[in-house]
Design a protein around this motif. Structure first.
Motif, PDB file in Angstrom:
ATOM      1  N   LEU A  17     -19.214   0.696 -72.386  1.00  0.00           N
ATOM      2  CA  LEU A  17     -19.513  -0.741 -71.868  1.00  0.00           C
ATOM      3  C   LEU A  17     -18.628  -1.597 -72.168  1.00  0.00           C
ATOM      4  O   LEU A  17     -18.422  -2.907 -71.205  1.00  0.00           O
ATOM      5  N   TRP A  18     -17.784  -1.748 -73.298  1.00  0.00           N
ATOM      6  CA  TRP A  18     -17.118  -2.725 -73.732  1.00  0.00           C
ATOM      7  C   TRP A  18     -15.439  -2.503 -73.204  1.00  0.00           C
ATOM      8  O   TRP A  18     -14.695  -3.401 -73.498  1.00  0.00           O
ATOM      9  N   LEU A  19     -15.397  -1.767 -72.327  1.00  0.00           N
ATOM     10  CA  LEU A  19     -13.769  -1.669 -71.644  1.00  0.00           C
ATOM     11  C   LEU A  19     -13.663  -2.503 -70.360  1.00  0.00           C
ATOM     12  O   LEU A  19     -12.510  -2.575 -69.919  1.00  0.00           O
ATOM     13  N   ASP A  20     -14.905  -3.009 -69.609  1.00  0.00           N
ATOM     14  CA  ASP A  20     -14.609  -3.737 -68.605  1.00  0.00           C
ATOM     15  C   ASP A  20     -14.400  -5.368 -68.749  1.00  0.00           C
ATOM     16  O   ASP A  20     -14.212  -5.609 -69.735  1.00  0.00           O
ATOM     17  N   GLY A  21     -14.364  -5.971 -67.799  1.00  0.00           N
ATOM     18  CA  GLY A  21     -14.220  -7.505 -68.073  1.00  0.00           C
ATOM     19  C   GLY A  21     -15.507  -8.309 -68.654  1.00  0.00           C
ATOM     20  O   GLY A  21     -15.359  -9.485 -68.788  1.00  0.00           O
ATOM     21  N   LEU A  22     -16.406  -7.323 -69.190  1.00  0.00           N
ATOM     22  CA  LEU A  22     -17.492  -8.150 -69.964  1.00  0.00           C
ATOM     23  C   LEU A  22     -18.575  -9.284 -69.388  1.00  0.00           C
ATOM     24  O   LEU A  22     -19.108  -9.928 -69.946  1.00  0.00           O
ATOM     25  N   LYS A  23     -18.266  -9.147 -67.834  1.00  0.00           N
ATOM     26  CA  LYS A  23     -19.172 -10.083 -67.384  1.00  0.00           C
ATOM     27  C   LYS A  23     -20.619  -9.992 -66.984  1.00  0.00           C
ATOM     28  O   LYS A  23     -21.446 -10.688 -67.204  1.00  0.00           O
ATOM     29  N   HIS A  24     -20.905  -8.654 -67.113  1.00  0.00           N
ATOM     30  CA  HIS A  24     -22.716  -8.332 -66.887  1.00  0.00           C
ATOM     31  C   HIS A  24     -23.003  -7.624 -68.404  1.00  0.00           C
ATOM     32  O   HIS A  24     -24.152  -6.985 -68.419  1.00  0.00           O
ATOM     33  N   VAL A  25     -22.167  -7.441 -69.374  1.00  0.00           N
ATOM     34  CA  VAL A  25     -22.849  -6.600 -70.663  1.00  0.00           C
ATOM     35  C   VAL A  25     -23.671  -7.175 -71.155  1.00  0.00           C
ATOM     36  O   VAL A  25     -24.828  -6.422 -71.717  1.00  0.00           O
ATOM     37  N   SER A  26     -24.231  -8.430 -71.073  1.00  0.00           N
ATOM     38  CA  SER A  26     -25.274  -9.085 -71.961  1.00  0.00           C
ATOM     39  C   SER A  26     -26.524  -8.816 -70.874  1.00  0.00           C
ATOM     40  O   SER A  26     -27.733  -9.575 -71.501  1.00  0.00           O
ATOM     41  N   ASP A  27     -26.795  -8.810 -69.489  1.00  0.00           N
ATOM     42  CA  ASP A  27     -27.863  -8.843 -68.912  1.00  0.00           C
ATOM     43  C   ASP A  27     -28.697  -8.001 -69.195  1.00  0.00           C
ATOM     44  O   ASP A  27     -30.216  -8.507 -69.422  1.00  0.00           O
ATOM     45  N   ARG A  28     -28.598  -6.828 -69.890  1.00  0.00           N
ATOM     46  CA  ARG A  28     -29.782  -5.944 -70.491  1.00  0.00           C
ATOM     47  C   ARG A  28     -30.515  -6.867 -71.816  1.00  0.00           C
ATOM     48  O   ARG A  28     -31.491  -6.636 -71.792  1.00  0.00           O
ATOM     49  N   VAL A  29     -29.746  -7.249 -72.408  1.00  0.00           N
ATOM     50  CA  VAL A  29     -30.171  -7.660 -73.755  1.00  0.00           C
ATOM     51  C   VAL A  29     -30.977  -9.174 -73.319  1.00  0.00           C
ATOM     52  O   VAL A  29     -32.193  -9.227 -73.835  1.00  0.00           O
ATOM     53  N   ALA A  60     -26.567 -12.354 -76.630  1.00  0.00           N
ATOM     54  CA  ALA A  60     -25.966 -12.459 -75.127  1.00  0.00           C
ATOM     55  C   ALA A  60     -24.601 -13.226 -74.915  1.00  0.00           C
ATOM     56  O   ALA A  60     -23.649 -12.795 -74.161  1.00  0.00           O
ATOM     57  N   SER A  61     -24.837 -14.273 -75.608  1.00  0.00           N
ATOM     58  CA  SER A  61     -23.390 -15.429 -75.132  1.00  0.00           C
ATOM     59  C   SER A  61     -22.248 -15.216 -76.091  1.00  0.00           C
ATOM     60  O   SER A  61     -21.123 -14.981 -75.835  1.00  0.00           O
ATOM     61  N   LEU A  62     -22.500 -14.615 -77.670  1.00  0.00           N
ATOM     62  CA  LEU A  62     -21.282 -14.428 -78.364  1.00  0.00           C
ATOM     63  C   LEU A  62     -20.740 -12.883 -78.514  1.00  0.00           C
ATOM     64  O   LEU A  62     -19.681 -13.074 -78.663  1.00  0.00           O
ATOM     65  N   THR A  63     -21.514 -12.210 -78.369  1.00  0.00           N
ATOM     66  CA  THR A  63     -21.053 -10.764 -78.545  1.00  0.00           C
ATOM     67  C   THR A  63     -19.754 -10.395 -77.546  1.00  0.00           C
ATOM     68  O   THR A  63     -18.873  -9.976 -77.980  1.00  0.00           O
TER      69      THR A  63
END
Length: 844
Positions: A429-441, A688-691
């Protein structure tokens, strides 16, 4: 399985475990930890060293594991995940499709990769380990260079009186995930280093971190004298006559190793100034390769060197007596053809002051074309620290940018946290541009997130009970009552606050003890109790830090705080991973602005913990990173200035106010379903915002964009055509320095024309080329405007003058003319100003 002196045959169905044990990117990821625990629960709980688990397993355990369907299924799942990891084109291939970056050599005194390789002491090493893991994830071509310590940093025991005692167990290479490096003839590779009156032999080991190779140098070779064999015995040996040889081994020995391995390195990255001698070794190597003078080679290679400073105070820089430098460095500089006095000048604030100690940070600053601090606030602090090297230059133009640290999320998030994020496959999950990783949380139901946090807290408290009962019973200096206190089961429904870090003075670990009665009331409150988990080490030579530690240890051992406060001895990576996963609040109370970054607070983000911290280091920018109705944590103190005593008094008062009026009430304020809704809103905001923002993925992207690719391009340009550009820059620098004092400027004349304020000034350049300078207006930043710099145009030649010109321009309409000063600065399109030329002329 073959490892150094140890060989063991594993069944075919378990053969992948050997690779897993040796790969430091994977051997302690959540999926792998589950495997090791199932393979041998007792050994894993005691050591968390996968290699030792395999080496120590009885044959009946191996036979049972080979028939354990659940273990084999987990191993098969892990195998698929790892195969996907290595078979998928890494992200960096798309960021650098033309392969402009050949390879980065990352030098660090310590690396925190796994407890199975204990060659770290604290945050600097954790950052280095996360850097290597993330480079592997993104596919950045990078190698690590470090030292293999026979004893590493110390292990901590707390005596009956609460005083720290240090022990130094031996790091047996046969039980570490490292292998000897062989030369072309199959012999163990050794690097030779000229030392006073002798040759130092350095053995070479290799550790694997996913796609990244980490090379470790070791002086414990039978060919060396007993004293020399101990050079790499302990990390951060307090004796200067040990520390300096270590740093020469790291810098010069490390670069010599690169040459022996035949690696094509275009970027040399110094993680702190300990390895600063590498910039000299690289220049000497370049001079030999291209048959150019060492000063030209230094100019060529400097563009490809990156220096990350982690130090917030000048007193923390490594400094050495010039006589000691001359003694240990003389053989190297004689071989390199580098004059001793020129070397000493590079390490002085005032280059001609022969009594000044040699400062490794000054050497690193002068030897690197790209310099960065590790948080935005630390960037401001660092520009102040390095300002004396750039006399008369404004502090804001001191060439130190900020790249805020980040953490390798897969390493520091628990298995349950990975499930919450939808990232059970080991960190993809942490390999891409991190744009959408927080949507789930953001979309998680409150009750699910609260149940997750409760389970995290419970797991931490169970770990503490299990492990600290065992360690207490094995500590002969600890009384029965102390053991009972330590083994008292904490309450998984109580607000749990963690404080774990080095016991350096500026971290003010005892700030909470300024009002012990008030702290006691918080801990023992029947309706809204608090439980406090404290850990950390003081440097063996820091008596004041040890005294603070003793205060806290003694406080925690008072009978009335049984089950409410505990000091967890021997803070290491394993304990750290459990703490950041389970605590509700991570407390940080440094004396602002002395915390360079403070990455430990970042590690709780993915796990749903919250920060309560002084506005220092990363938290100074994180708290306001994403504006919203719900802050992601709490502020202790303020940004006000004052004496340390005043700040400590105000911060202590603020700490208790924040705990009593905000943290504790929000935790215990529940709805009809028992959910602390305000608390969960903070958790979601933080996660969501800081991780993503404070992940090492974001950090490494910034290094790629702002340091690695520019450094590689600069080095390529300067080394082309037998270093022609480097020679040009060197000649330009020498000429400018020789002629600079002849520059003369006239008086600024302002006039109003058509609603604009124009300016003109006369300037005489003597023998300096017109294209070698810029004439500028400069205005300092203020509360309304940023720094303003206006380049004036050369309008015409002054009649009857030699190389005299009239320069003209327009003052920005929003600022008054009186705010501006005139200056002349050096200019070369390929030079790094002011790093390579500090000349500046003001119209005072």
């Amino acid at each position: 399985m073959k490892h150094g002196y140890f060989q063991r045959q594993l069944p075919t169905q378990l053969s992948d475990l050997a690779d897993l044990a040796m790969d430091l990117r994977w051997n302690n990821c959540p999926a792998a930890r589950h495997l090791w625990k199932r393979f041998d629960p007792a050994m894993w709980e005691h050591t968390e060293n996968p290699l030792l688990v395999l080496q120590s397993a009885h044959q009946n355990q191996i036979d049972a594991a080979s028939k354990d369907e659940m273990l084999l299924e987990a191993l098969s799942k892990w195998r698929r995940e790892v195969n996907e990891y290595y078979s998928t084109a890494p992200e960096f291939s798309s960021l650098d499709p033309e392969r402009k970056l050949k390879c980065v050599a990352y030098f660090s005194m310590e690396f925190g990769l796994s407890e199975s390789l204990p060659i770290y002491s604290g945050g600097l090493g954790m950052l280095a380990g996360d850097h290597l893991k993330t480079a592997s994830d993104l596919g950045v071509p990078l190698i690590g260079i470090g030292l293999l310590y026979q004893q590493g940093y110390f292990r901590q025991e707390i005596g009956e009186d609460g005083w720290q005692r240090e022990t130094y167990p031996y790091n047996d290479p046969g039980s570490l995930p490292v292998l000897p490096v062989a030369d072309r003839d199959g012999h163990w590779l050794r690097v030779r280093l000229p030392f006073p009156g002798r040759t130092l032999y350095l053995r070479v080991w290799e550790a694997r971190v996913g796609r990244v190779r980490l090379f470790l140098l070791d002086s414990n070779d039978a060919m060396n004298t007993p004293w020399d064999r101990g050079i790499t015995a302990q990390l951060y040996d307090a004796r200067r006559d040990r520390r300096l040889p270590q740093e020469i081994v790291l810098g010069v020995g490390g670069w010599n190793l690169i040459e022996r391995l035949g690696l094509d390195i275009d970027v040399c990255h110094l993680n702190e100034g300990h390895a600063a001698f590498a910039v000299l070794a690289r220049a000497a190597s370049f001079a030999r390769q291209f048959s150019v003078p060492v000063p030209v080679a230094f100019t060529a290679t400097r563009a490809g060197n990156v220096f990350t400073t982690h130090t917030p105070v000048e007193a923390a820089f490594d400094c050495f007596d010039p006589k000691m430098i001359a003694y240990y460095a003389q053989p190297f500089i004689d071989e390199a053809g580098f004059p001793l006095e020129e070397l000493l000048r590079l390490g002085r604030r005032v280059k001609d002051d022969q009594s000044e100690p040699f400062n490794m940070a000054w050497l690193a600053m002068r030897g690197c074309g790209h310099v960065n601090a590790v948080s935005q606030l630390h960037g401001e602090v660092s520009r102040g620290l390095f300002n004396p090297l750039f006399p008369r230059w404004p502090q804001c133009e001191v060439p130190v940018r900020a790249i805020t640290n980040g953490v390798h999320v897969p390493t520091w998030s628990s298995h349950k946290a990975a499930i919450i994020w939808g990232d059970e496959d080991g960190g993809h999950l942490w390999l891409d541009g991190l744009k959408h990783v927080s949507d789930r949380v953001r979309n998680l139901p409150d009750d699910q997130l609260w149940a997750f946090r409760t389970s995290q807290r419970l797991a931490l408290l169970e770990y503490i009970e299990a492990n600290y009962c065992r360690s207490s019973n094995s500590n002969t200096t600890t009384t029965t009552s102390t053991i009972s206190s330590r083994c008292e089961l904490f309450d998984p429904n109580v607000l749990t606050i963690g404080f774990a870090r080095r016991f350096a003075t500026y971290k003010r670990a005892n700030l909470m003890l300024t009002d012990p009665e008030r702290l006691a009331r918080l801990l023992l409150d029947r309706q809204r109790p608090v439980q406090l988990l404290i850990a950390g080490k003081a440097h063996p030579k820091d008596e004041y830090g040890k005294a603070i530690l003793q205060q806290l240890a003694q406080f925690c051992r008072k009978p009335e705080f049984r089950g409410r406060a505990i000091f967890l001895e021997d803070y290491d990576m394993i304990l750290g991973q459990h703490l950041v996963a389970g605590v509700d609040v991570w407390l940080n109370t440094p004396l602002r602005p002395n915390e360079a970054c403070g990455t430990s607070g970042m590690k709780i983000l993915a796990n749903g913990g919250l920060n309560a911290s002084i506005l220092d280091g990363w938290w100074d920018e994180a708290f306001e990173f994403e504006s919203g109705a719900t802050p992601p944590g709490w502020i202790v103190g303020s940004r006000d200035c004052g004496s340390p005593e005043q700040l400590s008094a105000g911060d202590a008062s603020s700490l208790f106010e924040v705990l009593e009026r905000q943290v504790i009430p929000e935790f215990y304020d529940r709805d009809l379903d028992g959910i602390p809704c305000r608390w969960i809103r903070r958790v979601k905001a933080s996660m969501a915002s800081l991780t993503p923002q404070f992940s090492a993925t974001r950090m490494l992207h910034e290094y790629i964009d702002h340091a690695y690719l520019p450094a590689a391009a600069g080095f390529a340009n300067r080394s082309a055509n037998n270093a022609a550009l480097a020679k040009e820059i060197r000649d330009w620098t020498d000429q400018l320095r020789a002629q600079w004092h002849h520059i003369r400027v006239g008086q600024l004349r302002f006039a109003d024309e058509d609603g604009l304020t124009t300016v003109n000034v006369e300037c005489w350049l003597d023998n300096i080329s017109l294209d070698s300078v810029r004439v500028q207006l400069y205005a300092e930043a203020n509360e309304h405007f940023p720094v303003s710099i206006v380049n004036l145009k050369r309008c015409r030649e002054l009649p009857g003058s030699v190389n005299g010109y009239l320069y003209c321009g327009t003052v920005p309409t929003q600022r008054r003319p009186s705010e501006f000063s005139l200056r002349v600065v050096p200019y070369h399109p390929a030079a790094i100003i002011p790093s390579e030329n500090q000349c500046i002329q003001w119209n005072d």
